[in-house]
Design a protein around this motif. Structure first.
Motif, PDB file in Angstrom:
ATOM      1  N   LEU A   5      -6.133  13.254  -3.518  1.00 12.03           N
ATOM      2  CA  LEU A   5      -5.792  11.933  -4.027  1.00 12.03           C
ATOM      3  C   LEU A   5      -6.801  10.942  -3.471  1.00 12.03           C
ATOM      4  O   LEU A   5      -6.949  10.818  -2.257  1.00 12.03           O
ATOM      5  N   THR A   6      -7.506  10.281  -4.357  1.00 14.89           N
ATOM      6  CA  THR A   6      -8.465   9.276  -3.918  1.00 14.89           C
ATOM      7  C   THR A   6      -8.071   7.931  -4.508  1.00 14.89           C
ATOM      8  O   THR A   6      -7.642   7.856  -5.658  1.00 14.89           O
ATOM      9  N   THR A   7      -8.202   6.912  -3.711  1.00 12.32           N
ATOM     10  CA  THR A   7      -7.892   5.557  -4.174  1.00 12.32           C
ATOM     11  C   THR A   7      -8.922   4.597  -3.599  1.00 12.32           C
ATOM     12  O   THR A   7      -9.621   4.922  -2.642  1.00 12.32           O
ATOM     13  N   ASP A   8      -8.978   3.421  -4.155  1.00 14.89           N
ATOM     14  CA  ASP A   8      -9.856   2.371  -3.633  1.00 14.89           C
ATOM     15  C   ASP A   8      -9.179   1.605  -2.504  1.00 14.89           C
ATOM     16  O   ASP A   8      -9.828   0.922  -1.732  1.00 14.89           O
ATOM     17  N   ASP A   9      -7.850   1.711  -2.437  1.00 12.46           N
ATOM     18  CA  ASP A   9      -7.077   0.920  -1.482  1.00 12.46           C
ATOM     19  C   ASP A   9      -6.606   1.723  -0.274  1.00 12.46           C
ATOM     20  O   ASP A   9      -5.772   1.254   0.478  1.00 12.46           O
ATOM     21  N   PRO A  11      -4.833   5.355   1.483  1.00 12.86           N
ATOM     22  CA  PRO A  11      -3.693   6.195   1.122  1.00 12.86           C
ATOM     23  C   PRO A  11      -2.447   5.349   0.846  1.00 12.86           C
ATOM     24  O   PRO A  11      -2.252   4.305   1.465  1.00 12.86           O
ATOM     25  N   PRO A  12      -1.613   5.817  -0.070  1.00 10.00           N
ATOM     26  CA  PRO A  12      -0.376   5.072  -0.349  1.00 10.00           C
ATOM     27  C   PRO A  12       0.602   5.235   0.814  1.00 10.00           C
ATOM     28  O   PRO A  12       0.558   6.238   1.529  1.00 10.00           O
ATOM     29  N   PRO A  13       1.475   4.260   1.000  1.00  5.03           N
ATOM     30  CA  PRO A  13       2.453   4.374   2.085  1.00  5.03           C
ATOM     31  C   PRO A  13       3.467   5.481   1.777  1.00  5.03           C
ATOM     32  O   PRO A  13       3.718   5.808   0.609  1.00  5.03           O
ATOM     33  N   ALA A  16       6.120   5.761  -1.345  1.00  7.56           N
ATOM     34  CA  ALA A  16       5.687   4.917  -2.468  1.00  7.56           C
ATOM     35  C   ALA A  16       5.933   5.645  -3.784  1.00  7.56           C
ATOM     36  O   ALA A  16       5.793   6.863  -3.865  1.00  7.56           O
ATOM     37  N   LYS A  17       6.323   4.909  -4.800  1.00  5.49           N
ATOM     38  CA  LYS A  17       6.526   5.492  -6.124  1.00  5.49           C
ATOM     39  C   LYS A  17       5.173   5.774  -6.758  1.00  5.49           C
ATOM     40  O   LYS A  17       4.208   5.045  -6.543  1.00  5.49           O
ATOM     41  N   ALA A  18       5.109   6.849  -7.532  1.00  2.81           N
ATOM     42  CA  ALA A  18       3.860   7.240  -8.177  1.00  2.81           C
ATOM     43  C   ALA A  18       4.125   7.559  -9.639  1.00  2.81           C
ATOM     44  O   ALA A  18       5.255   7.837 -10.033  1.00  2.81           O
ATOM     45  N   LYS A  19       3.082   7.527 -10.433  1.00  2.00           N
ATOM     46  CA  LYS A  19       3.170   7.847 -11.851  1.00  2.00           C
ATOM     47  C   LYS A  19       1.969   8.703 -12.224  1.00  2.00           C
ATOM     48  O   LYS A  19       0.853   8.412 -11.810  1.00  2.00           O
TER      49      LYS A  19
END
Length: 132
Positions: A5-9, A11-13, A16-19
């Motif tokens: 999983l890569t993001t610009d922000d 890692p998600p907490p 966290a909800k995902a889609k």
């Protein structure tokens, strides 16, 4: 299968909800994949339907259609794999898609109230049906 999983922000907490989305890129074939294409319209019952056409050298065409809740850009993920062997690709829209004609009965999506369960009625044959 495991994917990173890569993001610009960052890692998600935790929690966290995902889609999951089938649309990998937004935009058109030229901007996102550097593929030459033409904007076309295909005739439809409600009027002209926008489409992308990627020319190719083969006689067999690939006609891409998207699934429920997706748009034309969902087809961008397969285009490089179809274009490389030389298939012409036509990626079309449906009625009620952005840029396509609206159906007369189309209503915007609204929050729906949760329906109460109905009392089940016994199944009866239609009056015109006959039992065999």
């Amino acid at each position: 299968m495991t994917r990173e999983l890569t993001t610009d922000d960052g890692p998600p907490p935790a929690g966290a909800k995902a889609k999951v989305s089938v649309t990998v890129w937004a935009g058109d074939p030229k901007r996102t994949l550097a593929l030459a294409y033409q904007d076309l319209t295909c005739p439809g019952d409600l009027g002209p339907m926008p489409a992308w056409f990627l020319p190719g050298s083969k006689k067999t065409w690939i006609i891409q259609v998207h699934g429920l809740g997706a748009g034309r850009s969902a087809g961008l993920r397969t285009m490089p794999h179809l274009k490389t062997p030389g298939f012409p690709v036509l990626d079309i829209t449906y009625r009620n898609d952005p840029g396509a004609p609206r159906s007369p009965r189309h209503t915007p999506v609204r929050r729906r109230r949760v329906a109460r369960p109905r009392r089940r009625r016994p199944l009866r044959p239609h009056p015109r049906c006959q039992r065999t």
